[in-house]
Design a protein around this motif. Structure first.
Motif: not given
Ligand code: RM4
Ligand code: MN
Ligand code: MN
Length: 397
Positions: A61, A84, A136, A17, A92, A89-90, A53
């Motif tokens: 993340t 995001a 999360r 991450e 984290g 991406v997500r 990423h």
């Protein structure tokens, strides 16, 4: 040369991450050297993380810092989610901030003033709520609580307040959520720190509840401490929640992974894989980066770190466990040690490049970054725009 099949499962599973704060201007307590391309808004930080990423494929993340990235709390979440998803991406881990507000001068959860303790808990609960909305899993808590002079703090009383506060946070976790308790021996406090080492973090996590685990920041140890032994013990106790990776020479230096002591990181990965092999199940451990690159280019340094971590993990996957266990049982010291040394000495870079190509990723993410024009573009876009420096820019923590 090992065969690529020996490391493919490791490459497929390894994820790490990125910290949003690693893309922002940071410095030391002596000053901040600003970079024109440094991210100043949460959108910019997430966009930069997304590009890392896109080039590496292994950091889906981004850790978020509540105060620096979501100062509006729950009301900021829609825009964070949008940024995001745009960046691929997500969100984290969610990182509350218990160390910066003026009220925390004498501590947060262990402040003698019950109102300050309450305010810290309210902030922690807000962070839990954020974690819930963003779906999360981890709330990662680091506390700067401590004192500078002997006799000035009631160490046992503060310990109790920590137990109570952490329990309260733990009890509000969403299903499946985890409370990660980070330790650090000193700084900002220079005499005693309330959660100074893994033993204190372990006992407090146990007292908080079954979903509380210990977070190991590799920079948060005294020089020459055996970190992989701590890791092995926490794994055996079922109490290792995750890592903040960074490298260091002196104290909490937050340098890129493997820049000073790559063998240290390799040994940590080895202990985790060794445990997994013997227990027959994956260790449920979050790999996170916690770095602030105050001189190197932010994105470059992050790619360098991700690539280094991946290669060290792949090298740890080359340890011949059967030979290792046989040698250990026979007290064959040299052969046992060589099992680690041989794996560590193997150059896995060509194999990882092959794997990247098979995944439609650039063979060399750092070269690809330099050729991408991304840095030029953001330097132009971000030059001259008003900056609202976040607390992250005040120093390394
Ligand atoms: C601390 C610790 C925490 C980080 C703060 C900013 O030293 O590493 O994880 O959030 O710094
Ligand atoms: Mn940390
Ligand atoms: Mn730190």
């Amino acid at each position: 040369m090992p065969h690529i099949d020996q490391i493919v499962p490791a490459l497929e599973s390894f994820r790490i991450e990125l910290p949003s704060w690693g893309f922002a201007d940071t410095g030391t307590r002596f000053g901040v050297f600003r970079q024109p391309a440094a991210a100043a808004t949460v959108d910019e930080k997430i966009a930069d993380a997304g590009f890392v990423h896109a080039l590496t494929g292994i950091c889906p993340t981004v850790a978020l810092h509540v105060q620096w990235d979501m100062p509006g709390g729950l009301t900021d979440l829609e825009s964070v989610k949008r940024a995001a998803s745009q960046a691929g991406v997500r969100p984290g881990s969610i990182n509350p901030n218990f160390f910066q507000d003026q009220i925390y001068k004498h501590g947060s959860l262990s402040n003698v003033d019950p109102q300050v303790r309450r305010q810290a808990i309210v902030h922690g609960l807000e962070s839990v709520a954020i974690a819930r909305v963003l779906e999360r899993r981890d709330e990662a808590c680091w506390f700067g609580d401590g004192s500078n002079y002997p006799g000035t703090a009631h160490i046992r009383e503060r310990r109790q307040w920590f137990e109570q506060g952490l329990r309260e946070l733990h009890n509000e976790l969403p299903p499946g959520g985890r409370l990660l308790v980070e330790y650090k021996p000193f700084e900002p406090a220079f005499y005693h720190t309330d959660i100074a080492d893994w033993g204190m973090a372990l006992l407090l996590a146990r007292a908080a509840g079954q979903s509380a685990k210990v977070l190991v920041d590799t920079g948060h140890h005294y020089a020459s401490q055996n970190i992989e032994q701590i890791v092995a013990w926490l794994l055996a106790e079922g109490m290792l929640g995750g890592f903040h990776f960074n490298d260091r020479r002196y104290a909490d230096d937050d340098l890129t992974i493997g820049s000073i002591d790559p063998y240290q990181v390799f040994r940590i990965f080895h202990e985790i894989r060794f445990f997994e092999r013997e227990s027959g199940a994956p260790a449920d451990v979050a790999f996170m980066i916690d770095q602030s690159h105050n001189l190197k280019g932010k994105i470059e340094a992050m790619i360098q770190t991700v690539v280094a971590a991946q290669a060290l993990y792949a090298r740890a996957a080359l340890v011949d466990y059967e030979a290792l266990v046989t040698a250990q049982r026979a007290n064959d010291l040299v052969r046992a040690e060589m099992c680690l040394q041989n794996a560590f000495a193997t150059d896995v870079r060509p194999l990882i490049a092959e794997w990247r190509i098979s995944r439609n990723l650039p063979a060399d993410p750092l070269d690809a970054f330099r050729e991408s024009g991304y840095l030029d573009r953001i330097t132009k876009e971000r030059a001259g725009r008003a900056r609202t420096p976040t607390a992250a820019s005040l120093g390394t923590f």
